[in-house]
Motif scaffolding. Structure first.
Motif, PDB file in Angstrom:
ATOM      1  N   ALA A   1       0.840  -1.195   0.000  1.00 19.57           N
ATOM      2  CA  ALA A   1       0.000   0.000   0.000  1.00 19.57           C
ATOM      3  C   ALA A   1       0.874   1.244   0.000  1.00 19.57           C
ATOM      4  CB  ALA A   1      -0.923  -0.002   1.223  1.00 19.57           C
ATOM      5  N   SER A   2       0.251   2.369  -0.299  1.00 22.10           N
ATOM      6  CA  SER A   2       0.935   3.660  -0.225  1.00 22.10           C
ATOM      7  C   SER A   2      -0.074   4.721   0.156  1.00 22.10           C
ATOM      8  CB  SER A   2       1.579   4.019  -1.576  1.00 22.10           C
ATOM      9  OG  SER A   2       0.582   4.421  -2.501  1.00 22.10           O
ATOM     10  N   SER A   3       0.391   5.953   0.328  1.00 19.51           N
ATOM     11  CA  SER A   3      -0.523   7.049   0.639  1.00 19.51           C
ATOM     12  C   SER A   3      -1.492   7.298  -0.507  1.00 19.51           C
ATOM     13  CB  SER A   3       0.272   8.332   0.922  1.00 19.51           C
ATOM     14  OG  SER A   3       1.125   8.163   2.025  1.00 19.51           O
ATOM     15  N   GLU A   4      -1.042   7.081  -1.744  1.00 21.12           N
ATOM     16  CA  GLU A   4      -1.875   7.362  -2.909  1.00 21.12           C
ATOM     17  C   GLU A   4      -2.998   6.354  -3.080  1.00 21.12           C
ATOM     18  OE1 GLU A   4       2.435   8.449  -4.042  1.00 21.12           O
ATOM     19  OE2 GLU A   4       1.393   6.935  -2.865  1.00 21.12           O
ATOM     20  N   CYS A   5      -2.681   5.080  -2.750  1.00 20.43           N
ATOM     21  CA  CYS A   5      -3.631   4.015  -3.057  1.00 20.43           C
ATOM     22  C   CYS A   5      -3.185   2.738  -2.358  1.00 20.43           C
ATOM     23  CB  CYS A   5      -3.650   3.807  -4.574  1.00 20.43           C
ATOM     24  SG  CYS A   5      -4.664   2.447  -5.163  1.00 20.43           S
ATOM     25  N   TYR A   6      -4.140   1.885  -2.008  1.00 17.65           N
ATOM     26  CA  TYR A   6      -3.808   0.543  -1.545  1.00 17.65           C
ATOM     27  C   TYR A   6      -3.836  -0.379  -2.763  1.00 17.65           C
ATOM     28  CZ  TYR A   6      -4.149   1.738   3.423  1.00 17.65           C
ATOM     29  OH  TYR A   6      -3.935   2.280   4.666  1.00 17.65           O
ATOM     30  N   PHE A   7      -2.875  -1.295  -2.857  1.00 21.82           N
ATOM     31  CA  PHE A   7      -2.691  -2.039  -4.094  1.00 21.82           C
ATOM     32  C   PHE A   7      -3.119  -3.500  -3.999  1.00 21.82           C
ATOM     33  CE2 PHE A   7       0.887   1.113  -3.954  1.00 21.82           C
ATOM     34  CZ  PHE A   7       0.313   2.020  -4.824  1.00 21.82           C
ATOM     35  N   GLY A   8      -2.641  -4.217  -2.974  1.00 22.68           N
ATOM     36  CA  GLY A   8      -2.944  -5.638  -2.931  1.00 22.68           C
ATOM     37  C   GLY A   8      -2.373  -6.306  -1.709  1.00 22.68           C
ATOM     38  N   LEU A   9      -2.356  -7.649  -1.718  1.00 25.76           N
ATOM     39  CA  LEU A   9      -1.931  -8.382  -0.535  1.00 25.76           C
ATOM     40  C   LEU A   9      -1.024  -9.548  -0.919  1.00 25.76           C
ATOM     41  CD1 LEU A   9      -4.923 -10.507   0.773  1.00 25.76           C
ATOM     42  CD2 LEU A   9      -5.015  -9.267  -1.360  1.00 25.76           C
ATOM     43  N   ASN A  10      -0.331 -10.042   0.085  1.00 25.40           N
ATOM     44  CA  ASN A  10       0.576 -11.175  -0.073  1.00 25.40           C
ATOM     45  C   ASN A  10      -0.183 -12.453   0.282  1.00 25.40           C
ATOM     46  OD1 ASN A  10       2.668 -12.994  -0.089  1.00 25.40           O
ATOM     47  ND2 ASN A  10       3.809 -12.066   1.608  1.00 25.40           N
ATOM     48  N   LEU A  11      -0.395 -13.304  -0.697  1.00 27.02           N
ATOM     49  CA  LEU A  11      -1.157 -14.534  -0.461  1.00 27.02           C
ATOM     50  C   LEU A  11      -0.301 -15.645   0.141  1.00 27.02           C
ATOM     51  CD1 LEU A  11      -3.369 -14.635  -3.686  1.00 27.02           C
ATOM     52  CD2 LEU A  11      -3.983 -13.841  -1.391  1.00 27.02           C
ATOM     53  N   ASN A  12       0.995 -15.392   0.288  1.00 28.71           N
ATOM     54  CA  ASN A  12       1.889 -16.344   0.957  1.00 28.71           C
ATOM     55  C   ASN A  12       2.705 -15.578   1.998  1.00 28.71           C
ATOM     56  OD1 ASN A  12       3.428 -18.575   1.671  1.00 28.71           O
ATOM     57  ND2 ASN A  12       4.773 -18.434  -0.115  1.00 28.71           N
ATOM     58  N   PRO A  13       2.038 -15.098   3.052  1.00 30.49           N
ATOM     59  CA  PRO A  13       2.672 -14.148   3.975  1.00 30.49           C
ATOM     60  C   PRO A  13       3.825 -14.711   4.797  1.00 30.49           C
ATOM     61  CG  PRO A  13       0.543 -14.855   4.820  1.00 30.49           C
ATOM     62  CD  PRO A  13       0.649 -15.395   3.440  1.00 30.49           C
ATOM     63  N   MET A  14       3.985 -16.016   4.873  1.00 30.28           N
ATOM     64  CA  MET A  14       5.058 -16.587   5.686  1.00 30.28           C
ATOM     65  C   MET A  14       6.293 -16.932   4.859  1.00 30.28           C
ATOM     66  SD  MET A  14       3.772 -16.295   8.622  1.00 30.28           S
ATOM     67  CE  MET A  14       4.742 -17.290   9.752  1.00 30.28           C
ATOM     68  N   CYS A  15       6.331 -16.498   3.612  1.00 27.66           N
ATOM     69  CA  CYS A  15       7.528 -16.749   2.799  1.00 27.66           C
ATOM     70  C   CYS A  15       8.664 -15.836   3.250  1.00 27.66           C
ATOM     71  CB  CYS A  15       7.221 -16.518   1.319  1.00 27.66           C
ATOM     72  SG  CYS A  15       6.898 -14.794   0.888  1.00 27.66           S
ATOM     73  N   LYS A  16       9.864 -16.107   2.776  1.00 28.62           N
ATOM     74  CA  LYS A  16      11.011 -15.266   3.109  1.00 28.62           C
ATOM     75  C   LYS A  16      10.808 -13.872   2.512  1.00 28.62           C
ATOM     76  CE  LYS A  16      14.349 -19.067   3.343  1.00 28.62           C
ATOM     77  NZ  LYS A  16      15.603 -19.637   2.780  1.00 28.62           N
ATOM     78  N   PRO A  17      11.300 -12.823   3.197  1.00 28.47           N
ATOM     79  CA  PRO A  17      11.110 -11.460   2.680  1.00 28.47           C
ATOM     80  C   PRO A  17      11.595 -11.273   1.253  1.00 28.47           C
ATOM     81  CG  PRO A  17      11.898 -11.376   4.943  1.00 28.47           C
ATOM     82  CD  PRO A  17      11.931 -12.823   4.535  1.00 28.47           C
ATOM     83  N   SER A  18      12.685 -11.943   0.881  1.00 27.20           N
ATOM     84  CA  SER A  18      13.222 -11.790  -0.471  1.00 27.20           C
ATOM     85  C   SER A  18      12.335 -12.429  -1.528  1.00 27.20           C
ATOM     86  CB  SER A  18      14.620 -12.423  -0.554  1.00 27.20           C
ATOM     87  OG  SER A  18      14.558 -13.815  -0.236  1.00 27.20           O
ATOM     88  N   GLN A  19      11.365 -13.250  -1.094  1.00 29.77           N
ATOM     89  CA  GLN A  19      10.494 -13.948  -2.037  1.00 29.77           C
ATOM     90  C   GLN A  19       9.074 -13.388  -2.060  1.00 29.77           C
ATOM     91  OE1 GLN A  19      10.831 -17.947  -0.510  1.00 29.77           O
ATOM     92  NE2 GLN A  19      12.770 -18.358  -1.582  1.00 29.77           N
ATOM     93  N   VAL A  20       8.849 -12.279  -1.358  1.00 30.04           N
ATOM     94  CA  VAL A  20       7.501 -11.731  -1.243  1.00 30.04           C
ATOM     95  C   VAL A  20       7.002 -11.241  -2.604  1.00 30.04           C
ATOM     96  CG1 VAL A  20       6.132  -9.820  -0.315  1.00 30.04           C
ATOM     97  CG2 VAL A  20       7.680 -11.085   1.174  1.00 30.04           C
ATOM     98  N   SER A  21       5.795 -11.665  -2.958  1.00 31.57           N
ATOM     99  CA  SER A  21       5.098 -11.145  -4.132  1.00 31.57           C
ATOM    100  C   SER A  21       3.693 -10.734  -3.709  1.00 31.57           C
ATOM    101  CB  SER A  21       5.014 -12.202  -5.237  1.00 31.57           C
ATOM    102  OG  SER A  21       6.273 -12.408  -5.839  1.00 31.57           O
ATOM    103  N   TYR A  22       3.252  -9.619  -4.245  1.00 36.49           N
ATOM    104  CA  TYR A  22       1.932  -9.098  -3.899  1.00 36.49           C
ATOM    105  C   TYR A  22       0.973  -9.288  -5.065  1.00 36.49           C
ATOM    106  CZ  TYR A  22       4.485  -6.752  -0.134  1.00 36.49           C
ATOM    107  OH  TYR A  22       5.264  -6.481   0.957  1.00 36.49           O
TER     108      TYR A  22
END
Length: 481
Positions: free
Chosen positions: A220-241
């Motif tokens: 998300a940002s101040s301008e707009c909320y965009f989406g979510l992480n459907l695999n929230p427990m993955c490693k930070p380097s592998q995060v996709s939204y």
């Protein structure tokens, strides 16, 4: 950023999806609470009279948050009175105290940004003696003067010597490794943003949490909320939204920087959400319900795959951002202007800044900007004094944007700026090092921000003096006209 009342409904929809997704990976979260450090910030009004405030402050002060229905998956240890308290010390103290009082019920610990959670740990390091005294005696610290906070704490704060001794035992140790897991023993994960510029805090979070999983739940940002992480427990380097197409109208500008630096013959065409290609990078462009039209957010994203037909994106970086500690974003032009303004103080000493670079030092809490200066002085008997160089630090801070200055003055989320003066010839050595690693001598330019360990070690080995800003820069909630 412009917004409308209906936008809060849209954003609440995204919030409502976070815990159902998380519950797929971490069951039983309805049987405990979340220790989240949440804060409001200062408000102002535009010249036309419209209320202007940070997006999260707008949400926390709305009925969507204040009168939200009970949800067993979203119970916080922090009361609304503490979250809405404008005094950052009283707010943090109350939230930390409530988190300690309910430590056995805490199943997750979080803040908006990783830097905010580390600031809370630093607060505990500085204030645990008074916090444990409050718990032991059942009497609230007299520094807390907000009537609504005192009224709330009077209801729940009772003498608990056993809990006080437990917290005192852990906090009095010299080694704070794993302190989060040691105090809040039932914590299953940390809920913080650790993508983009916040990735620099991952090693420190791992140290204080004992290696607890890091969940990045939403984009998300101040301008707009965009989406979510459907695999929230993955490693930070592998995060996709996964982008939610009902949040705004999304378009994408292909990002393919030319290695030779020549301008394109024609600008790239915008790509629709359904037409992005896996593996390619794009700059995000949005048209929002609140009035932004084909607005370039400044985020560079890489397509990693699809969830059904919805594309998923990995956050690569912010475009043109050099330095960031918390929510601040300083670009190259702004840093250049700050250096120019500060270097004017050196003129009476016949001294100038030959070269400079910078980095965001997050080893301290809070983190701070470090600027490396190589100086050229024409009169060795009349060199700039320590006091003058300190004033140069302050002059740089005065030149930076209001978000940076608010972090320094009101939020205490950024430490005093530091100038490190290096020996003459240091930046030539830096160029020699870059060329030895394959850089072209014809195309080499001094990097205005560094984070590569060997380069930082080279710079630090050449430091002859270090100077910190002696005061806070000017900042008030009122807008500058």
């Amino acid at each position: 950023m412009p917004t409308i009342k209906e936008e809060l409904d849209r954003r609440r929809l995204l919030y409502s999806l976070l815990m159902p997704v998380m519950n797929l990976y971490v069951p039983g979260l309805e049987r405990g609470k979340g220790l989240y450090f949440l804060f409001v910030k200062s408000e102002t009004r535009t010249p036309g009279g419209l209320l202007a405030r940070p997006v999260l402050t707008s949400y926390y002060k709305s009925d969507h948050f204040k009168t939200r229905p009970y949800d067993p998956y979203n119970v916080y240890t922090s009361p609304n009175e503490a979250i809405l308290c404008p005094d950052s010390f009283q707010s943090m103290y109350t939230q930390m105290l409530c988190g300690l009082l309910q430590r056995q019920q805490v199943l997750r610990v979080g803040a908006v940004f990783a830097s905010g959670l580390l600031r809370a740990i630093r607060f505990l390091q500085l204030n645990w003696p008074q916090l444990t005294q409050d718990i032991e005696t059942g009497a609230l610290n007299p520094k807390l003067t907000d009537p609504s906070l005192r009224e709330y704490m009077d209801k729940i704060l009772k003498p608990n010597p056993e809990l006080a001794e437990c917290v005192r035992h852990e906090c009095s140790k010299d080694n704070w490794e794993g302190i989060i897991a040691r105090i809040w023993q039932n914590t299953k994960y940390l809920d913080v943003i650790v993508t983009g510029a916040m990735a620099q805090y991952i090693p420190t979070l791992d140290y204080y949490s004992g290696g607890l999983p890091l969940a990045c739940t939403m984009y998300a940002s101040s301008e707009c909320y965009f989406g979510l992480n459907l695999n929230p427990m993955c490693k930070p380097s592998q995060v996709s939204y996964t982008i939610m197409p009902n949040m705004a109208y999304f378009e994408f500008l292909p990002h393919e920087p030319d290695s030779f630096g020549f301008p394109r013959a024609s600008p790239p065409k915008l790509v629709d959400l359904v037409d992005v290609e896996v593996g390619k990078e794009y700059e995000l462009v949005i048209t929002t319900y609140a009035g932004l039209y084909r607005y370039r957010v400044g985020d560079i994203l890489r397509v990693t795959g699809f969830h059904n037909s919805a594309p998923q994106f990995h956050f690569v970086r912010r475009k043109n951002v050099l330095l960031s500690i918390d929510s601040d974003k300083t670009d190259e032009a702004e840093l250049q202007k700050a250096v120019e303004n500060a270097s004017r103080l050196l003129r009476e000493f016949n001294t100038s800044v030959v070269e400079y670079t910078s980095y965001a030092d997050t080893r301290t809490i809070p983190g701070h900007y470090v600027i490396y200066w190589e100086l050229l002085g024409k009169d060795s008997a009349n060199s700039p004094t320590d006091e003058v160089l300190k004033q140069c630090c302050l002059a740089m801070e005065e030149s930076l944007n209001s978000v940076y200055r608010q972090g320094r003055v009101a939020d205490n989320s950024i430490g005093p700026l530091e100038i490190r003066v290096v020996k003459n010839g240091t930046f030539e050595e830096l160029m020699d090092y870059a060329i030895s690693r394959g850089a072209s001598i014809n195309q080499y330019k001094v990097p205005r921000c560094v984070n590569f360990t060997p380069i930082m070690e080279l710079l630090d080995s050449r430091v002859v003096s270090s100077h910190f800003s002696p005061a806070s820069p000017h900042w008030t909630p009122e807008r500058r006209r």
